[in-house]
Design a protein around this motif. Structure first.
Motif, PDB file in Angstrom:
ATOM      1  N   GLU A 368      -5.267  -7.740   3.673  1.00 10.83           N
ATOM      2  CA  GLU A 368      -4.706  -7.618   4.997  1.00 10.83           C
ATOM      3  C   GLU A 368      -3.858  -6.205   5.095  1.00 10.83           C
ATOM      4  O   GLU A 368      -3.221  -5.947   4.361  1.00 10.83           O
ATOM      5  CB  GLU A 368      -3.858  -8.893   5.633  1.00 10.83           C
ATOM      6  CG  GLU A 368      -4.706 -10.153   5.269  1.00 10.83           C
ATOM      7  CD  GLU A 368      -3.844 -11.075   5.809  1.00 10.83           C
ATOM      8  OE1 GLU A 368      -2.629 -11.130   5.835  1.00 10.83           O
ATOM      9  OE2 GLU A 368      -4.489 -12.300   6.186  1.00 10.83           O
ATOM     10  N   ILE A 369      -3.853  -5.693   6.289  1.00 11.59           N
ATOM     11  CA  ILE A 369      -3.062  -4.413   6.565  1.00 11.59           C
ATOM     12  C   ILE A 369      -1.685  -5.067   7.029  1.00 11.59           C
ATOM     13  O   ILE A 369      -1.699  -5.845   8.051  1.00 11.59           O
ATOM     14  CB  ILE A 369      -3.697  -3.910   7.676  1.00 11.59           C
ATOM     15  CG1 ILE A 369      -5.173  -3.137   7.174  1.00 11.59           C
ATOM     16  CG2 ILE A 369      -2.887  -2.678   8.189  1.00 11.59           C
ATOM     17  CD1 ILE A 369      -5.814  -2.385   8.017  1.00 11.59           C
ATOM     18  N   VAL A 370      -0.649  -4.834   6.213  1.00  9.05           N
ATOM     19  CA  VAL A 370       0.808  -4.857   6.710  1.00  9.05           C
ATOM     20  C   VAL A 370       1.604  -3.792   7.046  1.00  9.05           C
ATOM     21  O   VAL A 370       1.201  -2.836   6.517  1.00  9.05           O
ATOM     22  CB  VAL A 370       1.162  -5.992   5.804  1.00  9.05           C
ATOM     23  CG1 VAL A 370       0.592  -7.383   5.787  1.00  9.05           C
ATOM     24  CG2 VAL A 370       1.201  -5.601   4.298  1.00  9.05           C
ATOM     25  N   ILE A 371       2.730  -4.017   7.426  1.00  8.03           N
ATOM     26  CA  ILE A 371       3.706  -2.967   7.657  1.00  8.03           C
ATOM     27  C   ILE A 371       4.779  -3.063   6.536  1.00  8.03           C
ATOM     28  O   ILE A 371       5.418  -4.235   6.453  1.00  8.03           O
ATOM     29  CB  ILE A 371       4.321  -2.739   8.918  1.00  8.03           C
ATOM     30  CG1 ILE A 371       3.185  -2.857  10.025  1.00  8.03           C
ATOM     31  CG2 ILE A 371       5.286  -1.592   9.313  1.00  8.03           C
ATOM     32  CD1 ILE A 371       2.577  -1.565  10.070  1.00  8.03           C
ATOM     33  N   ARG A 372       4.938  -2.239   5.692  1.00  6.33           N
ATOM     34  CA  ARG A 372       6.043  -2.177   4.724  1.00  6.33           C
ATOM     35  C   ARG A 372       6.779  -0.991   4.764  1.00  6.33           C
ATOM     36  O   ARG A 372       6.323   0.060   4.998  1.00  6.33           O
ATOM     37  CB  ARG A 372       5.387  -2.270   3.262  1.00  6.33           C
ATOM     38  CG  ARG A 372       4.685  -3.546   3.363  1.00  6.33           C
ATOM     39  CD  ARG A 372       5.684  -5.149   2.988  1.00  6.33           C
ATOM     40  NE  ARG A 372       4.931  -6.282   3.372  1.00  6.33           N
ATOM     41  CZ  ARG A 372       4.517  -6.995   2.176  1.00  6.33           C
ATOM     42  NH1 ARG A 372       4.575  -6.476   0.916  1.00  6.33           N
ATOM     43  NH2 ARG A 372       4.056  -8.116   2.296  1.00  6.33           N
TER      44      ARG A 372
END
Length: 412
Positions: A368-372
């Motif tokens: 999944e594409i997540v913001i980190r």
């Protein structure tokens, strides 16, 4: 009778310095152990203290002159022996305290205390009377920030309105013609010359190469947020990211000893200790004080050492011993907003870790594409000693320890 002012011993292997600034001019009153000149060495600025009280005599060396240890640079005359001169009166504002009590009590005016080189430069630059500024440093000592804030306050204060009895305003200085191009030539400080030479020598001598990686700062940020208040309460210092990277570097250097080694002639010197050089911005340029035996220190010990060096760098009070040695360097360009860089090693060291700014980026986790919060890290190294596999492995070890800080506790 006169007393000779000579260049003091500057430290091991340092044989000469440059006269950076005369703090006392001929004819001015001098108090025993008062700073009368500032010397610039290859690494730090050092004050020359008055060997006797009296009146400043002739300057034998000029500002900008290179002088050797032990060289005669000035004289101090006995105030009662100066022809036609009455005994020297103390300064009108306040007599300068004797050498045994150079620091004023807390809360008192710090204007007459011995000023560090960076504070004196700020005083001259901003035209601020130091006796009018209350010091916020240790024991009421003036800091560079105190002078800067005083200058800002001075600029923010509106000028008093002119009165009818006021004298005519002086003729204004004509503005420079539109489009005029100007240049200013400023002699490089000895420190800046040394920095330039050392960095160029590193490029000419070492086989420099840089490897990169990126680090997910989520876990370190969470740990810092969770414990920062308790950390300050117990240890009296803030919990920063530098101690995490210092500890992570210790793991990497123990696993890959070559990264902590040095080439000396036709031999490789391996160290069973880790002395961490921390790049710090100072008024005259970049300096690298050394946190010794960092592999044996706690998080709090590391943070305290770095905080103390940072303060000394700003105040211009770093000593040669503070910067002697070092087996590995960490340079944090992120504090200035740098996204990525290729840091240059600090000879005779063989590697340097570059840290950069943290910014939210889209990454893939578990499909999944997540913001980190991500940071690029760089390891520059001397390829004559360190192979690519070793450099990449060391940087990967640092990355894994930061992304899973539990590794720092169990030495994994």
């Amino acid at each position: 009778m006169s007393s000779e002012v000579k260049v003091p011993v500057l430290g091991e292997s340092v044989s000469e310095a440059t006269i950076g600034q005369w703090l006392k001019q001929p004819g001015e009153a001098v108090v025993l152990d008062e700073p009368i000149a500032s010397l610039e060495t290859d690494k730090v600025a050092i004050d020359v203290m008055a060997p006797a009280a009296g009146v400043m005599g002739a300057h034998i060396a000029k500002e900008g002159d290179t002088v050797a240890v032990g060289a005669l640079i000035a004289t101090i005359e006995d105030s009662t022996a100066v022809a036609g001169a009455a005994p020297v009166a103390p300064r009108a504002e306040k007599a300068i305290p004797p050498a045994s009590d150079t620091l004023p009590p807390k809360g008192e005016d710090a204007g007459d205390a011995a000023l560090s080189p960076s504070v004196r430069r700020a005083v001259l630059e901003h035209g601020i009377d130091p006796s009018s500024v209350k010091g916020t440093g240790k024991d009421g000592r003036l800091t560079k920030e105190d002078i800067v804030h005083a200058a800002q306050a001075k600029q923010a204060t509106p000028a008093p309105a002119a009165t009818a009895a006021a004298s005519p305003a002086p003729a204004s200085v004509p503005a420079a013609p539109a489009g005029e191009r100007r240049e200013e030539r400023v002699k490089m400080t000895r420190l800046r010359q040394t920095i330039a030479k050392r960095l160029k020598d590193a490029q000419n001598t070492a086989a420099l190469l840089t490897t990169f990686n990126d680090v997910d700062m989520t876990e370190v940020i969470a740990a810092r947020d969770r414990y920062k208040d308790l950390f300050v309460k117990k240890h009296g210092v803030k919990l920063g990211f530098m101690s995490f990277f210092a500890k992570a570097s210790v793991l990497a250097l123990k696993d890959i000893p070559a990264v902590n080694a040095q080439i000396q002639g036709d031999e490789i010197v391996y160290h069973d200790y880790i002395d961490l050089s921390v790049a710090v911005s100072a008024p005259n340029g970049l300096v690298v004080p050394v946190v010794r035996n960092v592999d044996q220190l706690s998080f709090a010990d590391i943070e305290k050492a770095i905080a103390e060096y940072g303060k000394k760098a700003k105040d211009g009070t770093l000593t040669l011993d503070d910067m002697k040695g070092g087996t590995f360097t960490i340079s944090n360009g992120g504090v200035f907003g740098g996204l990525m860089s290729t840091p240059i090693i600090n000879p005779p060291q063989s590697a340097v870790l570059g840290l950069h700014r943290i910014e939210d980026r889209a990454v893939v986790r578990n499909g999944e594409i997540v913001i980190r919060p991500m940071m690029y890290i760089a390891l520059s190294y001397d390829h004559r000693l360190i192979d690519g596999r070793e450099a990449v492995t060391a940087l990967k070890t640092i990355k894994e320890a930061i992304e899973d800080p539990t590794r720092l506790l169990i030495d994994l």
